[in-house]
Design an enzyme around this catalytic site. Structure first.
Site, PDB file in Angstrom:
ATOM      1  N   ARG A  57       0.823  -1.214   0.000  1.00 49.22           N
ATOM      2  CA  ARG A  57       0.000   0.000   0.000  1.00 49.22           C
ATOM      3  C   ARG A  57       0.852   1.257   0.000  1.00 49.22           C
ATOM      4  O   ARG A  57       0.430   2.315  -0.442  1.00 49.22           O
ATOM      5  CB  ARG A  57      -0.977  -0.013   1.192  1.00 49.22           C
ATOM      6  CG  ARG A  57      -1.973   1.133   1.174  1.00 49.22           C
ATOM      7  CD  ARG A  57      -3.219   0.896   2.038  1.00 49.22           C
ATOM      8  NE  ARG A  57      -3.028  -0.021   3.143  1.00 49.22           N
ATOM      9  CZ  ARG A  57      -2.436   0.298   4.292  1.00 49.22           C
ATOM     10  NH1 ARG A  57      -2.025   1.522   4.510  1.00 49.22           N
ATOM     11  NH2 ARG A  57      -2.288  -0.632   5.222  1.00 49.22           N
ATOM     12  N   TYR A 117     -19.468  13.321 -15.523  1.00 44.79           N
ATOM     13  CA  TYR A 117     -19.685  11.897 -15.299  1.00 44.79           C
ATOM     14  C   TYR A 117     -20.720  11.747 -14.179  1.00 44.79           C
ATOM     15  O   TYR A 117     -20.603  12.382 -13.130  1.00 44.79           O
ATOM     16  CB  TYR A 117     -18.343  11.256 -14.922  1.00 44.79           C
ATOM     17  CG  TYR A 117     -18.309   9.761 -15.034  1.00 44.79           C
ATOM     18  CD1 TYR A 117     -18.426   9.135 -16.269  1.00 44.79           C
ATOM     19  CD2 TYR A 117     -18.131   8.972 -13.905  1.00 44.79           C
ATOM     20  CE1 TYR A 117     -18.390   7.747 -16.372  1.00 44.79           C
ATOM     21  CE2 TYR A 117     -18.084   7.588 -14.002  1.00 44.79           C
ATOM     22  CZ  TYR A 117     -18.226   6.984 -15.233  1.00 44.79           C
ATOM     23  OH  TYR A 117     -18.170   5.625 -15.325  1.00 44.79           O
ATOM     24  N   ASP A 144     -10.929  16.769 -15.234  1.00 44.08           N
ATOM     25  CA  ASP A 144     -10.997  15.358 -15.605  1.00 44.08           C
ATOM     26  C   ASP A 144     -10.840  15.319 -17.125  1.00 44.08           C
ATOM     27  O   ASP A 144     -11.747  15.696 -17.867  1.00 44.08           O
ATOM     28  CB  ASP A 144     -12.340  14.779 -15.158  1.00 44.08           C
ATOM     29  CG  ASP A 144     -12.516  13.301 -15.518  1.00 44.08           C
ATOM     30  OD1 ASP A 144     -11.816  12.824 -16.437  1.00 44.08           O
ATOM     31  OD2 ASP A 144     -13.372  12.639 -14.901  1.00 44.08           O
ATOM     32  N   LYS A 164      -9.978   3.793 -19.467  1.00 40.75           N
ATOM     33  CA  LYS A 164     -10.399   4.077 -20.837  1.00 40.75           C
ATOM     34  C   LYS A 164      -9.198   4.009 -21.784  1.00 40.75           C
ATOM     35  O   LYS A 164      -8.645   2.950 -21.974  1.00 40.75           O
ATOM     36  CB  LYS A 164     -11.102   5.434 -20.889  1.00 40.75           C
ATOM     37  CG  LYS A 164     -12.118   5.663 -19.749  1.00 40.75           C
ATOM     38  CD  LYS A 164     -13.385   4.821 -19.909  1.00 40.75           C
ATOM     39  CE  LYS A 164     -14.275   4.829 -18.669  1.00 40.75           C
ATOM     40  NZ  LYS A 164     -14.690   6.134 -18.147  1.00 40.75           N
TER      41      LYS A 164
HETATM   42  C1  PLP Z   1     -15.063   6.438 -16.784  1.00 40.46           C
HETATM   43  C2  PLP Z   1     -14.922   7.808 -16.288  1.00 40.46           C
HETATM   44  C3  PLP Z   1     -14.696   8.041 -14.921  1.00 40.46           C
HETATM   45  C4  PLP Z   1     -14.661   6.922 -13.887  1.00 40.46           C
HETATM   46  O1  PLP Z   1     -13.593   6.070 -14.086  1.00 40.46           O
HETATM   47  P1  PLP Z   1     -13.587   4.534 -13.551  1.00 40.46           P
HETATM   48  O2  PLP Z   1     -12.187   4.102 -13.820  1.00 40.46           O
HETATM   49  O3  PLP Z   1     -14.612   3.787 -14.357  1.00 40.46           O
HETATM   50  O4  PLP Z   1     -13.933   4.566 -12.104  1.00 40.46           O
HETATM   51  C5  PLP Z   1     -14.509   9.340 -14.502  1.00 40.46           C
HETATM   52  N1  PLP Z   1     -14.559  10.361 -15.385  1.00 40.46           N
HETATM   53  C6  PLP Z   1     -14.800  10.175 -16.706  1.00 40.46           C
HETATM   54  C7  PLP Z   1     -14.844  11.345 -17.607  1.00 40.46           C
HETATM   55  C8  PLP Z   1     -14.983   8.893 -17.203  1.00 40.46           C
HETATM   56  O5  PLP Z   1     -15.232   8.719 -18.497  1.00 40.46           O
END
Ligand code: PLP
Length: 214
Positions: free
Chosen positions: A11, A64, A136, A161
């Site tokens: 961790r 999101y 983000d 992603k």
């Molecule tokens: C998918 C996504 C998230 C969340 O990510 P996870 O890895 O699925 O928890 C946050 N912000 C955006 C813009 C996303 O497309």
């Protein structure tokens, strides 16, 4: 004899995770990066780290769904208020700031409507009011957009992603200054939503083809 730096416990750090963090910091042009077990683990940890009771945040409207839900519903329990402003309305964004505003959050491009923000303007609004800015940037990847270069404080990518790219891992990076990373790292060691080494390995594999794929 303490002469060599080594990882004590999973961790608190791992060499493969550290490699992936260094790669992501370089991609974003940031001083450092920190990896989390998922995008939502990072979003929620950053918010819990920066917000305290009776503080306030500003978030743009096309975000999101789970991020919006956490900001506008969950945080209410802890007396954290959120103002939602239209993505692209910078006058509304600035007018929404209060003396207790700690964080200005937006996606760029937004998910799902792909609104692209003027990041220089967002960074400027944050700087003039002493409010930290978080973008983000999941949908852009660092190949298309590096918010740090426009003066944004914290950049988040759900590596689940494009960065992972194979749909076989969950991960998230936050890139920012050394000072903010040290603060967040301490909190992450408490929350425990660290990336595990095998996923860091899969992420490093994904990054090898990032430029080509994007
Ligand atoms: C998918 C996504 C998230 C969340 O990510 P996870 O890895 O699925 O928890 C946050 N912000 C955006 C813009 C996303 O497309």
């Amino acid at each position: 004899g303490g002469a060599k730096e080594r990882s004590e416990y999973g961790r608190y750090g791992n060499p493969t995770v550290a490699e992936a963090e260094a790669a992501l910091a370089a991609l974003d042009g940031a001083e450092d990066a920190l990896l989390f077990s998922s995008g939502m683990a990072a979003v929620t940890l950053v918010l819990l780290s920066f917000m305290s009771s009776n503080s306030h945040l500003v978030i743009t409207n096309d975000a999101y769904r789970r991020t919006r839900q956490f900001c506008t519903q969950f945080l209410k329990r802890y007396h954290v208020a959120a103002t939602v402003v239209e993505a692209g309305d910078y006058e509304a964004m600035e007018a929404a700031l209060q003396p207790n505003t700690r964080l200005l959050i937006s996606e760029s491009p937004t998910n799902p409507y792909l609104r692209v923000l003027d990041l220089e303007r967002v960074a400027d609004i944050g700087r003039r009011h002493g409010v930290k800015t978080l973008i983000d940037a999941t949908f852009a990847t660092p190949i298309n957009q590096r918010p740090i270069e426009f003066g944004i404080d914290l950049v988040l990518h759900s590596a689940t992603k494009y960065l992972g790219g194979h749909n076989d891992l969950l991960a998230c990076s936050i890139a920012c200054s050394d000072a903010l990373i040290s603060l967040l790292r301490q909190q992450l060691w408490m929350f425990g939503a660290v990336l595990d080494p095998h996923n860091a390995y899969l992420l490093l594999r994904g990054l090898k083809t990032l430029a080509l794929r994007v």
